[in-house]
Design a protein around this motif. Structure first.
Motif, PDB file in Angstrom:
ATOM      1  N   TYR A 275       2.599  39.335 -53.287  1.00  0.00           N
ATOM      2  CA  TYR A 275       3.025  39.416 -51.602  1.00  0.00           C
ATOM      3  C   TYR A 275       3.351  40.923 -51.456  1.00  0.00           C
ATOM      4  O   TYR A 275       4.057  41.500 -52.332  1.00  0.00           O
TER       5      TYR A 275
ATOM      6  N   GLU B 197       7.110  34.431 -47.673  1.00  0.00           N
ATOM      7  CA  GLU B 197       5.849  34.259 -47.538  1.00  0.00           C
ATOM      8  C   GLU B 197       5.069  34.068 -49.013  1.00  0.00           C
ATOM      9  O   GLU B 197       4.203  33.074 -49.039  1.00  0.00           O
TER      10      GLU B 197
ATOM     11  N   HIS C  57      -3.351  35.906 -54.689  1.00  0.00           N
ATOM     12  CA  HIS C  57      -3.232  35.710 -55.927  1.00  0.00           C
ATOM     13  C   HIS C  57      -4.427  36.140 -57.011  1.00  0.00           C
ATOM     14  O   HIS C  57      -5.583  36.573 -56.442  1.00  0.00           O
TER      15      HIS C  57
ATOM     16  N   LYS D 113       1.310  26.290 -51.895  1.00  0.00           N
ATOM     17  CA  LYS D 113      -0.096  26.072 -51.494  1.00  0.00           C
ATOM     18  C   LYS D 113      -1.091  26.217 -52.457  1.00  0.00           C
ATOM     19  O   LYS D 113      -1.904  25.403 -52.691  1.00  0.00           O
TER      20      LYS D 113
ATOM     21  N   GLU E 255       6.234  30.630 -50.280  1.00  0.00           N
ATOM     22  CA  GLU E 255       5.244  29.632 -49.671  1.00  0.00           C
ATOM     23  C   GLU E 255       3.977  29.511 -50.208  1.00  0.00           C
ATOM     24  O   GLU E 255       3.214  28.495 -50.166  1.00  0.00           O
ATOM     25  N   TYR E 256       3.434  30.507 -50.185  1.00  0.00           N
ATOM     26  CA  TYR E 256       1.854  30.649 -50.522  1.00  0.00           C
ATOM     27  C   TYR E 256       1.616  30.005 -52.121  1.00  0.00           C
ATOM     28  O   TYR E 256       0.845  29.384 -52.460  1.00  0.00           O
TER      29      TYR E 256
ATOM     30  N   LYS F 147      -2.900  31.452 -41.286  1.00  0.00           N
ATOM     31  CA  LYS F 147      -2.801  30.251 -41.779  1.00  0.00           C
ATOM     32  C   LYS F 147      -4.241  29.866 -42.604  1.00  0.00           C
ATOM     33  O   LYS F 147      -4.303  29.217 -43.719  1.00  0.00           O
TER      34      LYS F 147
ATOM     35  N   LEU G 242      -1.414  39.602 -49.227  1.00  0.00           N
ATOM     36  CA  LEU G 242      -0.935  38.205 -49.724  1.00  0.00           C
ATOM     37  C   LEU G 242      -2.298  37.432 -50.445  1.00  0.00           C
ATOM     38  O   LEU G 242      -3.214  37.572 -50.115  1.00  0.00           O
TER      39      LEU G 242
ATOM     40  N   VAL H 251       1.206  35.144 -57.943  1.00  0.00           N
ATOM     41  CA  VAL H 251       0.986  35.226 -56.767  1.00  0.00           C
ATOM     42  C   VAL H 251       1.429  36.737 -56.202  1.00  0.00           C
ATOM     43  O   VAL H 251       2.425  37.023 -56.821  1.00  0.00           O
TER      44      VAL H 251
ATOM     45  N   ILE I 217      -5.472  31.652 -45.534  1.00  0.00           N
ATOM     46  CA  ILE I 217      -4.680  31.145 -46.844  1.00  0.00           C
ATOM     47  C   ILE I 217      -5.457  29.931 -47.329  1.00  0.00           C
ATOM     48  O   ILE I 217      -5.702  30.018 -48.413  1.00  0.00           O
TER      49      ILE I 217
END
Length: 300
Positions: A242, A248, A292, A255, A251-252, A212, A290, A240, A215
């Motif tokens: 993954y 996930e 970008h 954010k 979800e990323y 967490k 994970l 992004v 990220i």
């Protein structure tokens, strides 16, 4: 059509995107243990690849780059029909795919005197390479000429960045990609490394004590990048990437979108694409990569 766009398989664009945008690809090969090399995405799906990684954590997969003949098979039909080709390859410092493509170019130019082929070292990989390839698509759709598009692609490639984290550094170590990250004590301390790919080189971006927090830290790394260069994310295309966990990845994206909105005018989360990292990169980053990537839009 002003020119044909070809990329090696490291761009990780989904099949439907490739077909919709008339992009040809030259795949890498992947294998586990002593088994025969298989073509990525066709002989072995990316989902199967990651499932095998997760189920066999002590078996490190390997990849092999496309051969000169693999490139010739894809390029030659366009050259025969007098269609210029822009061929985009994974970062040369990570793979020799660019060299295979360049040799194929040389052989085809000897065979076809009117051949027009440009081979580009994208200096990025995976999702960021995908964004870079899609900039070539935008150029073609906007009717830029073959030479104009090539020059623009060369111009913007230095803006490409990847900011990401991994589950651990074991895959990077095993694949010989640890490089500047050699000083990381992440494995022993249980820390999560932050990694930056810039101009074809991997750099440490810091460490965090949990997934967490890693990220959250990546968002700060990106914000600082734009502050340092004095530019806005509005002028860039984001994606992004993954590995094993699709949920996930999305979800990323939430954010990332929230973070970018704080210092840009980005207002549509759908503008940030989500791509599964393919085997070519996954063998080095492991199943839990994970992050970008982003590249400046050619017309900004």
């Amino acid at each position: 059509m002003n020119f044909q766009i070809v990329s090696d398989g490291a761009c990780d664009l989904p099949v439907e995107v490739l077909e919709e945008n008339n992009i040809s690809t030259v795949p890498f090969y992947v294998s586990f243990g002593e088994e025969e090399l298989k073509k990525e995405a066709s002989s072995m799906s990316v989902k199967d690849f990651y499932k095998r990684m997760v189920d066999n954590p002590n078996v490190f997969p390997k990849t092999s780059l496309p051969s000169v003949n693999d490139y010739i098979e894809v390029l030659e039909p366009y050259i025969k029909n007098n269609i210029p080709v822009i061929c985009i390859c994974i970062d040369l410092k990570i793979s020799g795919s660019f060299n295979s493509a360049s040799m194929a170019k040389s052989l085809l130019e000897d065979k076809y005197k009117n051949a027009e082929i440009k081979v580009i070292d994208s200096t990025v990989l995976t999702a960021a390479q995908g964004v870079y390839v899609m900039e070539a698509v935008r150029m073609r759709n906007d009717n830029l000429s073959f030479e104009e598009a090539y020059n623009k692609l060369e111009e913007i490639k230095s803006t490409g960045r990847i900011h990401f984290t991994v589950g651990n550094v074991e895959y990077l170590k095993h694949g010989g990609r640890i490089g500047r990250l050699a000083g990381f004590a992440a494995g022993a301390l249980g820390l999560k490394p932050l990694i930056v790919l810039e101009n074809g080189d991997i750099f440490p971006g810091g460490v965090a004590r949990s997934r967490k927090k890693s990220i959250s830290q990546l968002m700060k790394v990106t914000k600082k990048h734009f502050e340092d260069i004095g530019d806005t994310p509005d002028n860039y295309s984001f994606v992004v990437g993954y590995g094993y966990d699709e949920a996930e990845g999305y979800e990323y994206r939430e954010k990332l979108f929230s973070s970018l909105k704080e210092y840009s005018n980005i207002d549509n989360i759908e503008d940030i694409k989500v791509i599964q990292i393919g085997a070519t990169t996954g063998v080095h980053t492991g199943p839990y990569a994970l992050g970008h990537g982003f590249v400046k839009k050619y017309d900004k």
